[in-house]
Design a protein around this motif. Structure first.
Motif, PDB file in Angstrom:
ATOM      1  N   ARG A   9       0.838  -1.212   0.000  1.00 27.51           N
ATOM      2  CA  ARG A   9       0.000   0.000   0.000  1.00 27.51           C
ATOM      3  C   ARG A   9       0.867   1.254   0.000  1.00 27.51           C
ATOM      4  NH1 ARG A   9      -3.596  -0.225   4.916  1.00 27.51           N
ATOM      5  NH2 ARG A   9      -1.691   0.483   5.954  1.00 27.51           N
ATOM      6  N   TYR A  13       1.016   4.308  -2.692  1.00 30.21           N
ATOM      7  CA  TYR A  13       0.860   5.709  -2.301  1.00 30.21           C
ATOM      8  C   TYR A  13       2.051   6.547  -2.770  1.00 30.21           C
ATOM      9  CZ  TYR A  13      -0.034   9.852   0.471  1.00 30.21           C
ATOM     10  OH  TYR A  13      -0.265  11.147   0.864  1.00 30.21           O
ATOM     11  N   ALA A  94      -4.494   5.460   2.944  1.00 27.35           N
ATOM     12  CA  ALA A  94      -3.131   5.171   3.401  1.00 27.35           C
ATOM     13  C   ALA A  94      -3.038   5.642   4.844  1.00 27.35           C
ATOM     14  CB  ALA A  94      -2.089   5.870   2.530  1.00 27.35           C
TER      15      ALA A  94
END
Length: 276
Positions: A9, A13, A94
């Protein structure tokens, strides 16, 4: 999936952040290059005899690093100062840790690397121009020719300055982290407000150390920071008090390496509670 930090993740991001801000970052680097050209051109005009000596290169690098690095860090969370962008930033899936690490990667690590590359790229070009200007000036004024000015290693110009410049870099990362934290605490005019707040806190700390803590200490000063305390006017000459080595080593290590990470931790908790 871990709610605090997930590597996949975070990489997603990072890519999102780069795609949304790459134009601003590249324009910032171009602006830094333009400022370096203007500064070097000014030096050639006011001092054609020796426009880009070794000391000038060092001062240019570190002065530019502090000015542009702190300004860049104060804008890293600019989205939070605008309502729609701030909401989008906070709602992005996030974690606060991943967003802070992204800010550190782009605002601290990659900025430092990119600034150094840009500095040397333009320094090489401007050195060639400066050597031509110096040579023409010496010839026109019938002066003896000089060796051309050389490209300097701004990190290790010589052994005597190596340790000093190392401490300058540590101070830079700490000061830049203060401005990164200020970009989270202040909504508008982050750079100016952080600068003023930092100066006030610094003056308060100086006053506290010299006036409050100093009143509890014997008349003297640290002969070597965190290692030796020198007491004056004892009637038997100056007396040196050597602090325990383990204690001084811990204090020195924390002062050198822990200040910037501590500010990042504060920024993390501030980001977790941030609202628009």
């Amino acid at each position: 999936m871990n709610a605090v930090f997930d590597l996949k993740r975070w990489f997603l991001y990072l890519g999102k952040h780069w795609n949304e801000n790459k134009r601003r970052y590249l324009l910032s680097l171009a602006a830094i290059g333009g400022l370096l050209v203007l500064w070097c051109s000014f030096l050639m005009i006011v001092n054609p005899e020796n426009p880009m000596g070794l000391r000038i290169q060092i001062v240019t690098y570190y002065a530019g690093l502090f000015l542009t690095g702190c300004l860049f860090a104060s804008t890293i969370f600019n989205d939070l100062s605008e309502g729609p962008k701030g909401i989008h930033f906070l709602l992005t899936p996030a974690s606060a840790l991943e967003k802070l690490l992204t800010a550190i990667v782009f605002g601290v690590i990659l900025f430092f690397i990119s600034y150094t590359i840009v500095f040397y790229a333009f320094d090489v070009i401007m050195l060639k121009v400066a050597n031509g200007v110096m040579s023409n000036w010496l010839e026109q004024h019938h002066r003896a020719p000089r060796p051309p000015q050389e490209l300097l290693n701004v990190f290790i110009p010589d052994d005597s300055a190596k340790e000093f410049l190392f401490y300058i870099l540590l101070i830079f990362f700490a000061v830049q982290s203060i401005f990164l934290l200020g970009s989270l605490y202040f909504v508008k005019f982050q750079y100016i407000k952080t600068l003023v707040s930092g100066l006030i806190v610094f003056l308060v700390l100086v006053f506290f150390v010299h006036k409050v803590l100093g009143s509890f200490m014997p008349d003297g000063s640290f002969f070597e920071p965190f290692r030796v305390y020198k007491i004056w006017n004892t009637g038997q000459g100056d007396v040196m008090i050597l602090l325990p080595e383990w204690f001084s080593s811990i204090l020195l290590f924390l002062t050198k390496y822990a200040l910037a990470p501590c500010l990042w931790v504060v920024a993390y908790f501030r980001l977790k509670e941030k609202e628009v």
